[in-house]
Design a protein around this motif. Structure first.
Motif, PDB file in Angstrom:
ATOM      1  N   ARG A 102      36.564  40.320  48.155  1.00 19.13           N
ATOM      2  CA  ARG A 102      36.290  39.411  49.261  1.00 19.13           C
ATOM      3  C   ARG A 102      37.059  39.853  50.506  1.00 19.13           C
ATOM      4  NH1 ARG A 102      36.900  38.915  44.281  1.00 19.13           N
ATOM      5  NH2 ARG A 102      38.932  38.004  44.610  1.00 19.13           N
ATOM      6  N   GLU A 106      54.201  41.749  42.309  1.00 18.59           N
ATOM      7  CA  GLU A 106      53.754  41.477  40.951  1.00 18.59           C
ATOM      8  C   GLU A 106      53.520  42.793  40.194  1.00 18.59           C
ATOM      9  OE1 GLU A 106      53.622  38.394  39.645  1.00 18.59           O
ATOM     10  OE2 GLU A 106      53.116  39.281  37.708  1.00 18.59           O
ATOM     11  N   PRO A 118      36.148  36.939  41.405  1.00 20.91           N
ATOM     12  CA  PRO A 118      37.305  37.416  40.642  1.00 20.91           C
ATOM     13  C   PRO A 118      37.076  37.316  39.135  1.00 20.91           C
ATOM     14  CG  PRO A 118      37.927  35.625  42.147  1.00 20.91           C
ATOM     15  CD  PRO A 118      36.441  35.736  42.192  1.00 20.91           C
ATOM     16  N   PHE A 122      54.193  35.326  36.441  1.00 21.84           N
ATOM     17  CA  PHE A 122      52.770  35.334  36.115  1.00 21.84           C
ATOM     18  C   PHE A 122      52.463  36.364  35.033  1.00 21.84           C
ATOM     19  CE2 PHE A 122      52.034  33.009  40.067  1.00 21.84           C
ATOM     20  CZ  PHE A 122      51.082  32.112  39.630  1.00 21.84           C
ATOM     21  N   GLY A 123      53.149  37.516  35.110  1.00 14.62           N
ATOM     22  CA  GLY A 123      52.906  38.597  34.172  1.00 14.62           C
ATOM     23  C   GLY A 123      53.174  38.231  32.725  1.00 14.62           C
ATOM     24  N   VAL A 183      49.661  33.210  47.771  1.00 17.43           N
ATOM     25  CA  VAL A 183      50.598  34.105  47.089  1.00 17.43           C
ATOM     26  C   VAL A 183      50.428  33.989  45.572  1.00 17.43           C
ATOM     27  CG1 VAL A 183      53.062  34.556  46.719  1.00 17.43           C
ATOM     28  CG2 VAL A 183      52.214  34.048  49.025  1.00 17.43           C
ATOM     29  N   ALA A 220      47.209  35.742  44.472  1.00 12.94           N
ATOM     30  CA  ALA A 220      47.385  37.200  44.531  1.00 12.94           C
ATOM     31  C   ALA A 220      48.191  37.679  43.324  1.00 12.94           C
ATOM     32  CB  ALA A 220      48.068  37.595  45.838  1.00 12.94           C
ATOM     33  N   ALA A 221      49.272  36.964  43.011  1.00 14.17           N
ATOM     34  CA  ALA A 221      50.112  37.355  41.874  1.00 14.17           C
ATOM     35  C   ALA A 221      49.332  37.252  40.567  1.00 14.17           C
ATOM     36  CB  ALA A 221      51.367  36.481  41.830  1.00 14.17           C
ATOM     37  N   PHE A 279      45.968  37.376  40.148  1.00 14.38           N
ATOM     38  CA  PHE A 279      44.926  38.410  40.087  1.00 14.38           C
ATOM     39  C   PHE A 279      45.539  39.762  39.749  1.00 14.38           C
ATOM     40  CE2 PHE A 279      41.892  36.117  43.299  1.00 14.38           C
ATOM     41  CZ  PHE A 279      41.596  35.189  42.325  1.00 14.38           C
ATOM     42  N   GLU A 280      46.703  40.039  40.317  1.00 14.96           N
ATOM     43  CA  GLU A 280      47.349  41.333  40.063  1.00 14.96           C
ATOM     44  C   GLU A 280      47.858  41.400  38.618  1.00 14.96           C
ATOM     45  OE1 GLU A 280      47.352  43.848  42.273  1.00 14.96           O
ATOM     46  OE2 GLU A 280      48.308  45.120  40.764  1.00 14.96           O
ATOM     47  N   ALA A 281      48.488  40.310  38.179  1.00 20.12           N
ATOM     48  CA  ALA A 281      49.050  40.299  36.819  1.00 20.12           C
ATOM     49  C   ALA A 281      47.953  40.397  35.768  1.00 20.12           C
ATOM     50  CB  ALA A 281      49.855  39.011  36.602  1.00 20.12           C
ATOM     51  N   TRP A 318      41.209  40.987  40.126  1.00 22.09           N
ATOM     52  CA  TRP A 318      40.695  41.026  41.500  1.00 22.09           C
ATOM     53  C   TRP A 318      39.179  41.158  41.509  1.00 22.09           C
ATOM     54  CZ3 TRP A 318      43.693  39.971  45.565  1.00 22.09           C
ATOM     55  CH2 TRP A 318      45.070  40.197  45.483  1.00 22.09           C
TER      56      TRP A 318
END
Lengths: 234, 234
Positions: free
Chosen positions: A212, A229, B65, B172-173, B222, B225-226, B228-230, B234
């Protein structure tokens, strides 16, 4: 802070302490030196707007992130750039370099005339205090992207944020971890093909944030979160 | 869109097409159905503000996502909440549930009187179009946090964003990946101890975003984002 444990507040902070908080000699305050030190201090002298303090102990500040992030941000319009400086500081950015890219809607001369750098630095001071950090990220003098590319600061690892339309970006997770990273964020209109070619020639790495399209002023925050992250550097 | 490939535009969009874009019968437009479909269409009829179109082909939209995120957001003041709705939509949120927590500075009655939900839903429509999505995240009717906690929607995995001062959050990970997640973001003053106890009793997981304090309206962006990355989502 000198060897005898005394120091003088920055004029803006001195004005805040005396005029807003209305504190005088003997009052206890917490001070940060902007280089990572946080102290309990006592006001020992107030004269003609100058506030002298004596350090009485150390205090604790929020931890800095595990990676030193320099944000090279294309100047965007008005308030939006103020918010980028504030949010990046609260996220833990190490330094901010405003640049003027081809599609930026301002010139370096306009930015200089409006004393924007001084304003952004004040915003960074205020955001630093608000988020509990004791390290002040310097906001450097805005320069053209071209001039920044020719400077010693434009050294790898530089991660260039690309728009989904461009497509050819890696994920943050696939970039090798390092102690420092420079994030390069483009203007609302994106990078020009010439700019993208210059980045590729310089060995910069392109990274993408999902499919997006985000607003230019949201990109620094989202990119820092993804980087922290991916590199476990919160 | 009906079986014959015809459809009628939403009244707000019809007004935009006829009054702002000044398009009439025969004009080609791209339309989204808000449920993931994007189409090339042609206007076949305009009458009394009603715009009827015929679908002529499918178009492509930005990918959704890899995780369905429901954002349960404590209502924050004015513009800031508008920005949360816009940014969360552009990041790819699946649904937004505004809640009024103990320390929220508004009441459910005030929010209802001001027709805030309708406004947020319009902002989500606009952000969806701007970022290239074809899926519209519904903005649900604001309710008290207590009422939300008693609803079937308050089911695991619910991730509660905690402030650095509170400390006891995972990364998050370290949260097991799943197809859907609910992010619970508190008001500016944070959660009360009673609220935190209710979350723990419900089996929600507390997650933290580094050592610096972020603004309440930056937290959703934030956190997404964390996440989606963990979760490589994405």
């Amino acid at each position: 802070v000198d060897d005898s444990g005394h120091g003088v507040l920055d004029p803006d902070e001195a004005a805040h302490v005396t005029r807003v908080l209305r504190l005088g000699t003997g009052a206890e305050i917490d001070v940060v030196d902007g280089r990572g030190g946080t102290f309990h201090a006592r006001i020992v002298e107030v004269s003609r707007g100058r506030v002298r303090v004596r350090v009485e102990g150390t205090a604790s500040a929020a931890a800095e992130p595990g990676v030193r992030v320099t944000l090279v941000m294309s100047v965007i319009k008005g308030d939006r750039m103020d918010e980028v400086v504030r949010d990046a500081t609260m996220m833990g950015v190490a330094a901010i370099q405003p640049v003027v890219a081809t599609r930026s809607e301002v010139s370096v001369a306009t930015v200089a005339r409006a004393h924007r750098r001084e304003r952004w630095q004040r915003i960074a001071v205020s955001a630093m205090k608000q988020c509990g950090r004791a390290t002040l990220p310097p906001v450097h003098e805005p320069v053209t992207l071209e001039r920044w590319l020719g400077s010693p600061e434009a050294a790898a690892p530089v991660l260039v944020l690309t728009e989904p339309a461009v497509g050819a970006g890696s994920r943050f997770g696939s970039v090798p971890r390092s102690a420092a990273a420079t994030l390069l964020v483009g203007p609302e209109g994106g990078w020009t093909p010439d700019e993208a070619a210059a980045f590729a020639a310089a060995g910069f790495q392109f990274v993408a944030l999902g499919g997006r399209t985000l607003r230019a002023d949201a990109v620094p925050l989202v990119a820092m979160a993804a980087l922290f992250e991916a590199w476990l550097a919160w």
